[in-house]
Scaffold this motif. Structure first.
Motif, PDB file in Angstrom:
ATOM      1  N   GLY A 151      16.728 -45.881  57.609  1.00 30.56           N
ATOM      2  CA  GLY A 151      15.981 -44.642  57.463  1.00 30.56           C
ATOM      3  C   GLY A 151      15.054 -44.617  56.268  1.00 30.56           C
ATOM      4  N   ARG A 161      13.131 -40.433  53.826  1.00 34.21           N
ATOM      5  CA  ARG A 161      14.457 -40.776  54.321  1.00 34.21           C
ATOM      6  C   ARG A 161      14.586 -40.154  55.716  1.00 34.21           C
ATOM      7  NH1 ARG A 161      19.580 -42.230  52.653  1.00 34.21           N
ATOM      8  NH2 ARG A 161      18.411 -43.695  51.353  1.00 34.21           N
ATOM      9  N   SER A 163      16.764 -39.413  59.020  1.00 30.07           N
ATOM     10  CA  SER A 163      18.184 -39.262  59.340  1.00 30.07           C
ATOM     11  C   SER A 163      18.362 -38.607  60.706  1.00 30.07           C
ATOM     12  CB  SER A 163      18.888 -38.403  58.279  1.00 30.07           C
ATOM     13  OG  SER A 163      18.717 -38.945  56.986  1.00 30.07           O
ATOM     14  N   THR A 165      20.379 -36.781  63.458  1.00 31.73           N
ATOM     15  CA  THR A 165      21.592 -35.977  63.517  1.00 31.73           C
ATOM     16  C   THR A 165      21.721 -35.446  64.944  1.00 31.73           C
ATOM     17  OG1 THR A 165      20.691 -33.774  63.064  1.00 31.73           O
ATOM     18  CG2 THR A 165      21.034 -35.223  61.163  1.00 31.73           C
ATOM     19  N   THR A 169      16.241 -34.892  64.237  1.00 29.70           N
ATOM     20  CA  THR A 169      15.960 -35.988  63.304  1.00 29.70           C
ATOM     21  C   THR A 169      15.288 -35.380  62.087  1.00 29.70           C
ATOM     22  OG1 THR A 169      15.691 -37.598  65.080  1.00 29.70           O
ATOM     23  CG2 THR A 169      14.716 -38.138  62.951  1.00 29.70           C
ATOM     24  N   ARG A 258      21.529 -47.357  65.651  1.00 31.67           N
ATOM     25  CA  ARG A 258      22.694 -46.834  64.941  1.00 31.67           C
ATOM     26  C   ARG A 258      23.868 -46.530  65.869  1.00 31.67           C
ATOM     27  NH1 ARG A 258      20.325 -43.018  60.087  1.00 31.67           N
ATOM     28  NH2 ARG A 258      18.429 -44.224  59.689  1.00 31.67           N
TER      29      ARG A 258
END
Length: 317
Positions: A151, A161, A163, A165, A169, A258
């Motif tokens: 990331g 960064r 990320s 979720t 995102t 991921r």
């Protein structure tokens, strides 16, 4: 004028592609062999359970389970129907969202795979082979996968960064003041990352707090200029947060990498081994989880031997 073209590889365990301008990746995609039903598939199915709001669970002829929306009121549990896949499976930490579909009157039809979708864009498609120069790597393929996994995205004067979720995102913008200039510089970088990694659905961008309506409008306009439609967005609020919503037909690259990091590493290892020159050592030490994943997929190893003409010895590191 720099040519824009797709670089495509029919890899072991996955197909992979990048839309490249010169030696810069604009858009990237990975389609694992086990991605499940793809968008556009039209298949016979059987309704397993009706859910509220005209939704339900159905099983395709191949056994895959999907969620179906817009069910006719008269359709009962156990009934047969035709469905079209509208969203592929999305993998999140600890769970997977099943594919989604809707009833269809069309006859059964296969879904367009990654290569077919590339051809449909109208850009030239170059097929890469293992014995040829590694144009994907030259364009930054390994760095792209590192971005997806970590990331971390750097740009002049700051960093992002990224990320993923379950809800959205998130992009967090960090860097040195002045904050107005930092936010303005970050906006096209965020847009480029969204395109590069195929990010859809709800996307949140946490810019530094920008004072003044004009400055906030300038950042939002920079997003509009750099991100092609279709998308919707909110205005940037007083705390620097802006939300974007894009279509989400399939998992993004960060979600794919991921969701199953060991398999992603295993497929990358196969790509590296396949590209080694003739006469290179046949023994390869791999991390123990990657070694175990490959041993559990003998068809991948058989394909590696077929492509390279040798049987490779894999050992746990």
């Amino acid at each position: 004028m720099t040519m824009i073209e797709w670089l495509f590889e029919a890899g072991i365990g996955e197909a992979r592609a990048a839309l490249v301008e010169g030696e810069r990746i604009l858009v990237a995609a990975i389609e694992p062999d086990d991605a499940g039903p793809l968008v556009g598939l039209v298949s016979r199915a059987r309704l397993v359970e009706r859910l509220p709001a005209r939704r339900g669970r159905a099983t395709l002829d191949n056994g895959a389970e999907i969620l179906v929306s817009d069910l006719p009121p008269a359709l009962t549990q156990g009934a047969a129907l035709m469905v079209e896949i509208t969203r592929e499976a999305i993998f999140e930490a600890g769970r997977a969202k099943p594919p989604q579909g809707r009833p269809s009157d069309a006859p059964p039809a296969p879904a367009p795979d990654l290569l077919a979708r590339l051809v449909a864009t109208g850009h030239p498609v170059r097929h890469l082979r293992a014995h040829e120069p590694d144009l994907l790597e030259r364009a930054g393929w390994s760095e792209l996968l590192e971005e997806a996994a970590t990331g971390d995205i750097a740009f002049a004067g700051g960093a992002l960064r990224m990320s993923p979720t379950p809800a959205m995102t998130l992009f967090d913008v960090d860097g040195a003041p002045p904050v107005d200039a930092l936010a303005l510089a970050a906006a096209p970088v965020v847009a480029a990352a969204i395109l590069r990694h195929g990010i859809g659905g709800s996307i949140g961008v946490d810019f530094p707090t920008v004072e003044g309506k004009a400055a906030r409008l300038a950042v939002a306009a920079a997003i509009d200029a750099a991100l092609p439609p279709p998308f919707e967005r909110t205005a940037m609020n007083g705390f620097g947060f802006l939300q974007i919503v894009r279509p989400r037909p399939r998992a993004s690259l960060p979600e794919r990498v991921r969701a199953t990091p060991t398999l992603a590493t295993a497929r990358a290892a196969l790509r590296r081994i396949e590209r080694e020159p003739a006469g290179a050592p046949r023994a390869h030490a791999l991390p123990a989880p990657v070694h175990a994943a490959l041993l559990a997929r003998p068809h991948w190893l058989a394909e590696l031997a077929r492509r390279t003409g040798v049987v490779h010895q894999l050992e746990p590191a």
